[in-house]
Scaffold this active site. Sequence first.
Site, PDB file in Angstrom:
ATOM      1  N   ASP A  29       0.829  -1.203   0.000  1.00  0.00           N
ATOM      2  CA  ASP A  29       0.000   0.000   0.000  1.00  0.00           C
ATOM      3  C   ASP A  29       0.867   1.259   0.000  1.00  0.00           C
ATOM      4  OD1 ASP A  29       0.862   0.085   2.725  1.00  0.00           O
ATOM      5  OD2 ASP A  29      -0.838  -1.195   3.284  1.00  0.00           O
ATOM      6  N   ASP A  98       1.280   6.064 -13.514  1.00  0.00           N
ATOM      7  CA  ASP A  98       0.878   5.285 -14.677  1.00  0.00           C
ATOM      8  C   ASP A  98      -0.374   5.916 -15.284  1.00  0.00           C
ATOM      9  OD1 ASP A  98       0.914   2.864 -16.359  1.00  0.00           O
ATOM     10  OD2 ASP A  98       2.021   2.025 -14.671  1.00  0.00           O
ATOM     11  N   ASP A 199       0.516   3.400 -20.439  1.00  0.00           N
ATOM     12  CA  ASP A 199       0.280   1.981 -20.703  1.00  0.00           C
ATOM     13  C   ASP A 199      -0.186   1.767 -22.148  1.00  0.00           C
ATOM     14  OD1 ASP A 199       0.015  -0.716 -19.445  1.00  0.00           O
ATOM     15  OD2 ASP A 199      -2.075  -0.468 -20.040  1.00  0.00           O
ATOM     16  N   GLU A 256       4.659   3.037 -23.171  1.00  0.00           N
ATOM     17  CA  GLU A 256       4.842   1.597 -23.360  1.00  0.00           C
ATOM     18  C   GLU A 256       4.290   1.256 -24.741  1.00  0.00           C
ATOM     19  OE1 GLU A 256       3.508  -2.639 -21.324  1.00  0.00           O
ATOM     20  OE2 GLU A 256       2.042  -1.032 -21.561  1.00  0.00           O
ATOM     21  N   HIS A 329       7.134  -5.137 -14.246  1.00  0.00           N
ATOM     22  CA  HIS A 329       6.049  -5.927 -13.652  1.00  0.00           C
ATOM     23  C   HIS A 329       5.469  -6.966 -14.606  1.00  0.00           C
ATOM     24  CE1 HIS A 329       4.119  -2.821 -15.983  1.00  0.00           C
ATOM     25  NE2 HIS A 329       2.980  -3.467 -15.905  1.00  0.00           N
ATOM     26  N   ASP A 330       5.798  -6.863 -15.899  1.00  0.00           N
ATOM     27  CA  ASP A 330       5.276  -7.801 -16.906  1.00  0.00           C
ATOM     28  C   ASP A 330       6.333  -8.783 -17.395  1.00  0.00           C
ATOM     29  OD1 ASP A 330       2.664  -6.862 -17.023  1.00  0.00           O
ATOM     30  OD2 ASP A 330       3.099  -5.385 -18.572  1.00  0.00           O
TER      31      ASP A 330
END
Length: 559
Positions: A29, A98, A199, A256, A329-330
């Site tokens: 968090d 993001d 994104d 991205e 993260h991907d």
Amino acid sequence: MEKAWWKESVVYQIYPRSFMDANGDGIGDLRGIISKLDYLKELGIDVIWLSPVYKSPNDDNGYDISDYQNIMDEFGTMDDFDELLQGAHDRGLKIVMDLVVNHSSDEHAWFAESRKSKDNPYRDYYIWKPGTDGKPPTNWGSVFGGSAWQFDEATGEYYLHLFSKKQPDLNWENEKLRQEVYKMMTWWLEKGIDGLRMDVINFISKDNNYPDGEIHGDNKYGDGSQYFMNGPRIHEFLQEMNKEVLSNYDVLTVGEMPGVNAEQGKLYTGTERNELNMVFQFEHVDVGNGPGGKWTPQPWKLTELKEILSKWQYGLADNGWNSLYWNNHDQPRAVSRFGNDKEHYEKSAKMLATCLHMMKGTPYIYQGEEIGMTNVAFESIDDYRDLEILNMYNEAVNEQGKDPNKVMQAIYERGRDNARTPVQWDDTENAGFTTGTPWIKVNPNYKEINAEKVLQDPNSIFHYYKKLIQIRKDNEIVVYGEFELIHEDSEDIFAYTRTLGDEKWLVICNFKSEVVRFELPELINYQSKELVINNYEDTPKEIDLFELKPYQGIVYKLT
């Protein structure tokens, strides 16, 4: 080369769900991030990029947003966010958010209105089409498996979702929608954030004819990517976004962009183009993809990796700018993907850091990379949480009858949950990430690999990253120097030079677990040499011809 703060920065990506849990509910968090700001300051990074923290039903871990101007309950409140922003700024750190505007959640107020009727004022905020003969409008497959179209009974039409069916695509052809997005972006920038990571931003313009895509291999669905990646109006939309919003602020912007090449990269990031600062390209993380993409991994060659990275270095050398990353993260963990996470674990982690951070561009560190976190191999598919993994497993094993062991092996190598296991802070239960039950299991190697341990060891991966970051701050050549690849045909060594004025640096990285001979090309002349950094303690006396140890990474300043 025009100077800019974002060119000189090092960015640290936080995936909030897995970073640090402050309230014991098993989910990272904002207050957890606040508690680790001093740790990040100690590392020396300049910018924190937060993966989405907006209100979301969490179908795709926060990339399905139901309210762009609110914080997800699990992550905290807007007051917590304001405190985080202030705490970062007080320490000289910047915050990049993001921006997810190719799609929203199906629980967003706009979509709730849009699906009510064909003449609703919000109908055209999304992409709706009638089917033909009871079939979807096109044969396109979704990135997450299945059709990219979902039938909605209320109006008897289909809506487009390139990702999950709970992530309907926004209709960028609608000017009203675009203005809503710009208003929201302005709201965050006025709040004081320092930039935006966008994104899949090169998916926002679709070919309005919506042709069927080609069907590859044993796929049931067509590949529509040529009709939505880098689509017909993409540059127009980004230039409008820049004019309406981005040009009013001195911020970092990174798009991205799957399926983008270096020539297109120049268009997106060129100084006179007024679009974005830099893009995330995917070519280098796709090396070793087999006929079924990342789920059929194959051995890869170092020459392939070098060819891709140097093509981008040369392509954006004089106009535009590169982002530099091994993982996020991907993507799987860098040391497991490109290094050797077994017998040469520490050395290969340091070598990869050297290779990347000495290139021209803005380096990105993904949480846990600086302590050497590795891939994980959970025994059961039930331990995985990622929608992409679960959908692929179901399709491959239950529908196509593939060998579950082989499918699991592909998940171990390339699955997104490799990056999403909790950050390993110490060797106490759950790696110090939470006092509760973590939302996804912790990697069992946390007792050996954790932040507390590496902070105490001056020769650790953490301190090596810290040193690399400091070298970048102290030497303009690392930021603005020209890049030139050497020994391009070597399958063992990734070596290059950086040149700025009369100064030249030599970077040599061994990607093999064996000793490899390095010979200095005749064209590189020097009177004297000075060691900049080395991931081994003993340094070669000569550089004209010497032996590189397994996964050695070494940098010299030549005069």
